[in-house]
Each structure stands twice: as C-alpha cells, then as structure tokens.
Design a protein around this motif. Structure first.
Motif, PDB file in Angstrom:
ATOM      1  N   MET A   1     -16.790   3.634  -6.230  1.00  0.00           N
ATOM      2  CA  MET A   1     -16.011   4.601  -5.486  1.00  0.00           C
ATOM      3  C   MET A   1     -14.610   4.670  -6.091  1.00  0.00           C
ATOM      4  O   MET A   1     -14.020   3.666  -6.460  1.00  0.00           O
ATOM      5  N   ASP A   2     -14.108   5.854  -6.161  1.00  0.00           N
ATOM      6  CA  ASP A   2     -12.757   6.064  -6.674  1.00  0.00           C
ATOM      7  C   ASP A   2     -11.752   5.677  -5.593  1.00  0.00           C
ATOM      8  O   ASP A   2     -11.706   6.279  -4.525  1.00  0.00           O
ATOM      9  N   ARG A   3     -10.961   4.668  -5.858  1.00  0.00           N
ATOM     10  CA  ARG A   3     -10.026   4.153  -4.860  1.00  0.00           C
ATOM     11  C   ARG A   3      -8.909   5.143  -4.531  1.00  0.00           C
ATOM     12  O   ARG A   3      -8.258   5.013  -3.505  1.00  0.00           O
ATOM     13  N   ARG A   4      -8.694   6.113  -5.380  1.00  0.00           N
ATOM     14  CA  ARG A   4      -7.652   7.112  -5.096  1.00  0.00           C
ATOM     15  C   ARG A   4      -7.985   7.919  -3.852  1.00  0.00           C
ATOM     16  O   ARG A   4      -7.108   8.429  -3.170  1.00  0.00           O
ATOM     17  N   LEU A   5      -9.270   8.006  -3.536  1.00  0.00           N
ATOM     18  CA  LEU A   5      -9.699   8.750  -2.349  1.00  0.00           C
ATOM     19  C   LEU A   5      -9.280   8.080  -1.049  1.00  0.00           C
ATOM     20  O   LEU A   5      -9.295   8.696   0.010  1.00  0.00           O
ATOM     21  N   GLY A 150      -4.863   3.203  -2.321  1.00  0.00           N
ATOM     22  CA  GLY A 150      -5.071   4.488  -2.985  1.00  0.00           C
ATOM     23  C   GLY A 150      -3.938   4.860  -3.919  1.00  0.00           C
ATOM     24  O   GLY A 150      -4.165   5.327  -5.042  1.00  0.00           O
ATOM     25  N   ALA A 153      -4.009   2.574  -6.991  1.00  0.00           N
ATOM     26  CA  ALA A 153      -5.077   2.988  -7.909  1.00  0.00           C
ATOM     27  C   ALA A 153      -4.659   4.222  -8.699  1.00  0.00           C
ATOM     28  O   ALA A 153      -4.950   4.336  -9.889  1.00  0.00           O
ATOM     29  N   THR A 154      -3.946   5.139  -8.058  1.00  0.00           N
ATOM     30  CA  THR A 154      -3.471   6.340  -8.731  1.00  0.00           C
ATOM     31  C   THR A 154      -2.431   5.983  -9.792  1.00  0.00           C
ATOM     32  O   THR A 154      -2.482   6.458 -10.918  1.00  0.00           O
ATOM     33  N   HIS A 156      -1.992   3.036 -11.222  1.00  0.00           N
ATOM     34  CA  HIS A 156      -2.654   2.238 -12.261  1.00  0.00           C
ATOM     35  C   HIS A 156      -3.399   3.131 -13.231  1.00  0.00           C
ATOM     36  O   HIS A 156      -3.383   2.917 -14.453  1.00  0.00           O
ATOM     37  N   ARG A 157      -4.057   4.161 -12.739  1.00  0.00           N
ATOM     38  CA  ARG A 157      -4.831   5.061 -13.593  1.00  0.00           C
ATOM     39  C   ARG A 157      -3.889   5.905 -14.457  1.00  0.00           C
ATOM     40  O   ARG A 157      -4.192   6.198 -15.614  1.00  0.00           O
ATOM     41  N   GLU A 158      -2.730   6.328 -13.888  1.00  0.00           N
ATOM     42  CA  GLU A 158      -1.796   7.164 -14.625  1.00  0.00           C
ATOM     43  C   GLU A 158      -1.093   6.393 -15.736  1.00  0.00           C
ATOM     44  O   GLU A 158      -0.868   6.917 -16.804  1.00  0.00           O
TER      45      GLU A 158
END
Length: 160
Positions: A1-5, A150, A153-154, A156-158
C-alpha cells in the motif's frame, strides 16, 4: 500500500477532532393506553406525521409496544438525524424525531380511534460524556499519526 494515501484519512480524523460536534441521543419505549376522552386534548392525527412516525403510531394503535432510538449529529451548520424504530427495524436518515413527537401525546388519533401514548422517553447530550471526549481525543491522535506517516512517505519519496 502506498503510505502517501494515509494523508487523507489522517486529515479527516484531525478535522473531526477540531470540529465542534453536537451529539444528542434519545430512546423511548412507548405503548398505547386507554382511549383518550374525546375533545379533552388537542388531537394529533397519525396522517399528519412523517411516514415512519405514522407507522409507529399505527403499531401503537394495534396494541404493540414500540421502541425508538435515535441520534442527532450537528457539526457546524449540518444537522443529521438518524433514527430506528422497532416497527421498521432499520436505521433511517431523516428530519423527524418520532420519539419526541409521540411521547406523552394524550390524544393520538389512528383510523378514527383516540389513544393515549404511555411510556418512557429520555434524551441526553452524548458529546459531553467522558467516552465521547476520549473517542474524540483518540481520533485526533490517530489522525495526527496517519497524517505524519503519509507526509513522511511523501517527503521520503520526493527526496529519497
């Protein structure tokens, strides 16, 4: 699951924590009494009631006991009324508090017959009770946690 959600439910739970929500609950246990004496009190006709209240009035006239439980939830300018009668057996969203309309009526007229409505009716503000306060605090803490996960996670991904 995408944690940004997780940002979306987190934000909703934080908004619920911040919102000033009024919650009133009621319950009634009603039964029909002896027929009212004609002309002694103002008459309430079952046909003038909303449909589910009229169904409860007819059940009372048939000699059945009727129980009603409901809640009024009012955050800001929104006003939601949820009620369940033993006649319908399901929760319905509406605008009429049947328990309030039927409780204590001295002259309920159903199919030309008059009845007194007897029984118990109680109301209480649920939003001022300790369990509600704890639930509100818990939803705020969970909301902040989900929002943090969330957002992390956003980020971290960026940058990761």
């Amino acid at each position: 699951m995408d944690r940004r959600l997780l940002v979306v439910p987190g934000a909703l739970l934080v908004l619920l924590f911040v919102a000033d929500v009024s919650v009133v609950g009621w319950q009634a246990s009603l039964r029909a009494g002896t027929p009212a004496s004609p002309g002694s009190h103002s008459i309430m006709n079952a046909t003038d009631l909303p449909a589910r209240c009229a169904d409860a009035a007819v059940a009372l006239a048939d000699g059945r006991n009727v129980s009603i439980r409901g809640y009024r939830i009012a955050p800001a300018s929104v006003d939601l009324l949820i009620e369940r009668t033993s006649v319908s057996g399901r929760w319905t969203l509406g605008d009429a508090n049947c328990a309030d309309r039927l409780a204590g009526v001295d002259n309920l007229r159903v199919d030309g017959q008059s009845y007194r409505v007897l029984g118990e009716y109680s109301r209480e503000r649920l939003d001022r009770t300790p369990p509600f306060g704890l639930a509100k605090l818990g939803s705020g803490l969970v909301g902040v946690g989900l929002l943090a996960v969330g957002l992390l996670a956003t980020v971290h991904r960026e940058f990761g």
